[in-house]
Design a protein around this motif. Structure first.
Motif, PDB file in Angstrom:
ATOM      1  N   GLN A 143       0.833  -1.212   0.000  1.00 55.77           N
ATOM      2  CA  GLN A 143       0.000   0.000   0.000  1.00 55.77           C
ATOM      3  C   GLN A 143       0.862   1.254   0.000  1.00 55.77           C
ATOM      4  OE1 GLN A 143      -2.713  -1.420   3.420  1.00 55.77           O
ATOM      5  NE2 GLN A 143      -3.947   0.091   2.343  1.00 55.77           N
ATOM      6  N   GLN A 144       1.936   1.223   0.748  1.00 59.50           N
ATOM      7  CA  GLN A 144       2.767   2.406   0.884  1.00 59.50           C
ATOM      8  C   GLN A 144       3.477   2.751  -0.423  1.00 59.50           C
ATOM      9  OE1 GLN A 144       2.884   4.486   3.415  1.00 59.50           O
ATOM     10  NE2 GLN A 144       4.346   5.790   2.331  1.00 59.50           N
ATOM     11  N   TRP A 146       2.675   1.398  -3.604  1.00 58.44           N
ATOM     12  CA  TRP A 146       1.867   1.257  -4.813  1.00 58.44           C
ATOM     13  C   TRP A 146       0.457   1.795  -4.572  1.00 58.44           C
ATOM     14  CZ3 TRP A 146       4.539  -0.515  -8.988  1.00 58.44           C
ATOM     15  CH2 TRP A 146       5.710  -1.226  -8.751  1.00 58.44           C
ATOM     16  N   SER A 147       0.336   2.967  -4.010  1.00 64.41           N
ATOM     17  CA  SER A 147      -0.970   3.504  -3.621  1.00 64.41           C
ATOM     18  C   SER A 147      -1.912   3.669  -4.805  1.00 64.41           C
ATOM     19  CB  SER A 147      -0.791   4.840  -2.897  1.00 64.41           C
ATOM     20  OG  SER A 147      -0.120   5.778  -3.740  1.00 64.41           O
ATOM     21  N   TYR A 150      -4.788   1.095  -5.426  1.00 63.42           N
ATOM     22  CA  TYR A 150      -5.884   0.944  -4.469  1.00 63.42           C
ATOM     23  C   TYR A 150      -6.924   2.031  -4.716  1.00 63.42           C
ATOM     24  CZ  TYR A 150      -2.442  -2.041  -2.216  1.00 63.42           C
ATOM     25  OH  TYR A 150      -1.519  -3.020  -1.962  1.00 63.42           O
ATOM     26  N   GLY A 251      -4.566  -3.663   5.253  1.00 63.13           N
ATOM     27  CA  GLY A 251      -4.690  -4.080   3.865  1.00 63.13           C
ATOM     28  C   GLY A 251      -5.565  -5.296   3.644  1.00 63.13           C
TER      29      GLY A 251
END
Length: 373
Positions: A143-144, A146-147, A150, A251
């Motif tokens: 998540q950090q 490859w934001s 999302y 996540g």
């Protein structure tokens, strides 16, 4: 010991229709702080690498194993079996909530001491978990970095997934987990992360020597299990807002109000069953997922039938031992007696089209054939 109320006690289900939050208010504040500072934790992780440089120097991250599938396919079971061999290191609940800097967090947490109490996990499936149970936590890292993947109501599959900054961070992170879980003996990193099904090629770019294990289930049983879980988590998130925030922060977008399906082949745009409270939605999701795996990753991934795993455990576990080239004799097969065949539930397919049922059956047969080859 005051600190015990600050440690993670996994959200437990004490009754099929009633969920119990085991977090104290200070513990909830600590988790919110962690979720709000993941960007800062990336920088802190670099400092951590320098502080623990001597401890990390001999640690290598060769031949990691990534277990991934749609939820309810036996991924947790497989991770527990791998960790049970003694040859693998994995995230555990002890790494929460500061997952991105696990060595610093453990050094801080160890000052206070903890006790590990086993509780049934929130899925209500009889699986007990404790602070030392392996768990899927690495999604926080994805998540950090490859934001953009999302989106508000869905997740975009990865195509290549090349990012050198991420690759360096993730490899270093794997080494930290190995150093924490296996300080005396060399071990391999093992991961169970359902979202990894969206980026199998990216995992191969990350670690070309990795092994990908993708379990699958008979589609109707699988889809109905997914639907039951989604309905259960809808209730839990309505009753407990911290549970909703916790699962989003870590996540877990598989179920409930946090649901963000992976949009394989843009299937959500043309979905015939857009309502996630119906069996058709989950069966259509199953078809999109495993069609993608067959069409793009059948050669790179090790496909594994969940039904064969639990009904023929010795034979299936022996195949996994050989595939992963485990060094301990019968490391997996000695655990075969712990596996039990699952009970099949009747599934009402009245509202599902014959076309979708036929397509799911065809894909399942193709998966079985590919898994045997």
């Amino acid at each position: 010991n005051h600190y015990r109320v600050w440690r993670l006690l996994p959200i437990a289900q004490t009754h099929p229709m009633k969920f119990e939050n085991q977090y104290s208010l200070p513990n909830q504040w600590l988790h919110r702080l962690s979720f709000a500072t993941t960007g800062a934790q990336v920088g802190l992780a670099d400092i951590e690498s320098r502080l623990f440089k001597k401890q990390l120097e001999p640690v290598i991250s060769e031949r990691p194993v990534f277990v991934t599938a749609l939820p309810r396919a036996g991924t947790t079971l497989l991770l527990n079996l791998l960790v049970g061999t003694g040859e693998f290191a994995s995230h555990t609940y002890r790494d929460m909530p500061f997952v991105l800097c696990p060595m610093l967090w453990q050094r801080f947490a160890s000052i206070f001491g903890t006790e590990s109490i086993a509780r049934e996990r929130a899925h209500g499936d009889g699986v007990s978990i404790s602070l030392d149970s392996p768990e899927a936590l690495e999604e926080i890292i994805w998540q950090q970095f490859w934001s953009g993947h999302y989106e508000q109501d869905r997740i975009k599959p990865w195509k290549q997934g090349k990012n050198e900054q991420f690759r360096a961070f993730f490899i270093d992170h794997m080494r930290k987990i190995i150093a924490l879980r296996s300080p005396e003996e060399p071990a391999r990193y093992a991961s169970k992360n359902n979202m990894n099904i969206a980026r199998l090629r990216a995992l191969k770019n990350l670690a070309p020597d990795c092994a990908l294990i993708v379990p699958f289930r008979e589609p109707l049983q699988h889809a109905s299990s997914l639907l039951r879980q989604h309905r259960g988590f809808i209730r839990m998130h309505a009753e407990d807002r911290f549970a909703h925030r916790y699962m989003s922060g870590t996540g877990h977008f598989d179920f409930g109000e946090n649901l963000r399906p992976i949009n394989f082949g843009n299937w959500l745009h043309d979905a015939n069953y857009p309502d996630a409270m119906t069996l058709g939605f989950w069966l259509e999701y199953w078809v999109a997922t495993y069609s993608h795996v067959l069409n793009h990753h059948a050669k790179a991934a090790n496909l594994l039938s969940f039904e064969e795993l639990v009904s023929q455990p010795e034979h299936t576990l022996e195949r996994i031992e050989q595939t992963l080239k485990l060094t301990t004799p019968q490391a997996l097969t000695r655990q075969a007696s712990d596996l039990r065949a699952v009970t099949e539930h009747p599934v009402d397919t009245a509202d599902v089209s014959d076309q979708l049922l036929s397509k799911a059956k065809s894909i399942h047969w193709a998966l079985l054939e590919a898994s045997h080859n």
